[in-house]
Design an enzyme around this catalytic site. Structure first.
Site, mmCIF file in Angstrom:
data_model
loop_
_atom_site.group_PDB
_atom_site.id
_atom_site.type_symbol
_atom_site.label_atom_id
_atom_site.label_comp_id
_atom_site.label_asym_id
_atom_site.label_seq_id
_atom_site.Cartn_x
_atom_site.Cartn_y
_atom_site.Cartn_z
ATOM 1 C CE LYS A 177 29.226 29.058 47.982
ATOM 2 N NZ LYS A 177 28.718 29.670 46.720
HETATM 3 P P1 FBP Z 1 24.229 32.422 45.412
HETATM 4 O O1 FBP Z 1 23.728 31.238 44.899
HETATM 5 O O2 FBP Z 1 23.279 33.537 45.516
HETATM 6 O O3 FBP Z 1 25.542 32.645 44.013
HETATM 7 O O4 FBP Z 1 25.387 32.802 46.748
HETATM 8 C C1 FBP Z 1 26.453 31.920 46.414
HETATM 9 C C2 FBP Z 1 27.799 32.751 47.146
HETATM 10 O O5 FBP Z 1 29.183 32.450 47.218
HETATM 11 C C3 FBP Z 1 27.020 33.339 48.574
HETATM 12 O O6 FBP Z 1 28.363 32.451 49.374
HETATM 13 C C4 FBP Z 1 28.079 35.022 48.601
HETATM 14 O O7 FBP Z 1 27.263 35.794 49.237
HETATM 15 C C5 FBP Z 1 27.986 35.305 46.545
HETATM 16 O O8 FBP Z 1 27.511 33.985 45.916
HETATM 17 C C6 FBP Z 1 29.006 35.845 46.201
HETATM 18 O O9 FBP Z 1 29.110 36.415 45.114
HETATM 19 P P2 FBP Z 1 30.006 36.918 43.844
HETATM 20 O O10 FBP Z 1 31.186 36.886 45.319
HETATM 21 O O11 FBP Z 1 30.645 36.090 42.776
HETATM 22 O O12 FBP Z 1 29.117 38.083 43.900
#
Ligand code: FBP
Length: 265
Positions: A177
């Site tokens: 991911k």
């Molecule tokens: P989003 O689609 O809201 O970006 O979520 C994906 C994700 O990986 C979540 O699992 C996690 O909480 C968040 O993004 C982490 O975002 P970052 O560490 O980039 O602020």
């Protein structure tokens, strides 16, 4: 490598993970746009949409809410996570074992790796333990592969994102991911570097329907298999509409215009 097409993580080889670990990672601020999104049941309901292949949550949310949804939702248990309350080099505490994830009904597990952080070595060792335990339980493992920290000048650069995808392959993740590198061409390089590891895009902060769907379309066109998305779903007043549109773009490879027209079906 665990082929994902025959697992509950995928539908027709494609993946749409609804991510809902934001209460830990970002805190209540992510629920301000749509206050009912603070209630996990609101998001579990959204996860019953046929486009969603699994819901990614932390252990506490899984324990408290998954028993009511286990017939309708596939569970992806996040094994590590961190709050936004402290400062320092990126790191993420392992708060759930694979054994425990399996015990509470997980169909897959997820693990964040911050490549480039001063904690990368320890995080990689923790991933090794999670990966080998996931193999014992025959559970697919998804790596949130997010380079950041002192070693990384620009985490949005496409070669950094391609490196993140490659790390996932080298370390044995079934799915990487990664952040969207901005263009289809850049995503093609990311997918190539990931080899047999499937690539999905991380949703990111909320954008317009069209901008968001165009990025998903580019990922699919580039050979990615889907996305994991949180805010672009639960920060919308009607998550079902965007999930209808995502279903078109991901599984039917429909155009964004077709998907937008289908959103309010
Ligand atoms: P989003 O689609 O809201 O970006 O979520 C994906 C994700 O990986 C979540 O699992 C996690 O909480 C968040 O993004 C982490 O975002 P970052 O560490 O980039 O602020």
């Amino acid at each position: 490598m665990r082929p994902i097409h025959d697992t509950s993580l995928a539908r027709d080889g494609k993946v749409l993970i609804l991510a809902y670990d934001h209460g830990l990672e970002h805190g209540p601020v992510d629920f301000e746009a749509v206050p009912e999104s603070a209630n996990p049941e609101h998001v579990f309901e959204a996860a019953t949409h046929p486009a969603v292949t699994s819901l990614a949550v932390q252990k506490g949310i899984a324990e408290a809410y998954y028993p009511s949804y286990e017939d309708e939702v596939n569970l992806l248990a996040k094994l590590n996570g961190t709050s936004n309350l402290w400062m320092g080099e990126p790191d993420s505490a392992v708060n759930c074992s694979v054994d425990y994830a399996a015990e509470i009904g997980a169909d897959a597990v997820g693990f964040t790796l911050y490549g480039g952080s001063n904690h990368e070595v320890e995080m990689t060792e923790e991933f090794r333990e999670a990966h080998e335990a996931a193999r014992e339980h025959d559970l697919p493992i998804v790596m949130w592969s997010y380079p950041r920290g002192q070693g990384i000048k620009n985490d949005k650069k496409s070669d950094v994102i391609a490196y993140a995808a490659r790390q996932a392959l080298e370390l044995g993740a079934d799915v990487a991911k990664v952040k969207y590198p901005g263009t289809r061409e850049a995503m093609e390089q990311v997918v190539e570097m990931a080899g047999k590891t499937k690539v999905i895009m991380s949703g990111g902060s909320k954008t317009t329907d069209r901008e968001f769907l165009e990025s998903v379309e580019a990922v699919i066109d580039a050979g990615g298999v889907g996305l994991a998305v949180g805010r672009n779903v639960f920060q919308r007043e009607n998550p079902e509409h965007i999930l209808n549109a995502l279903e078109k773009v991901i599984y039917e490879e429909a155009s964004v215009d077709t998907a937008l027209a289908a959103a309010e079906r």
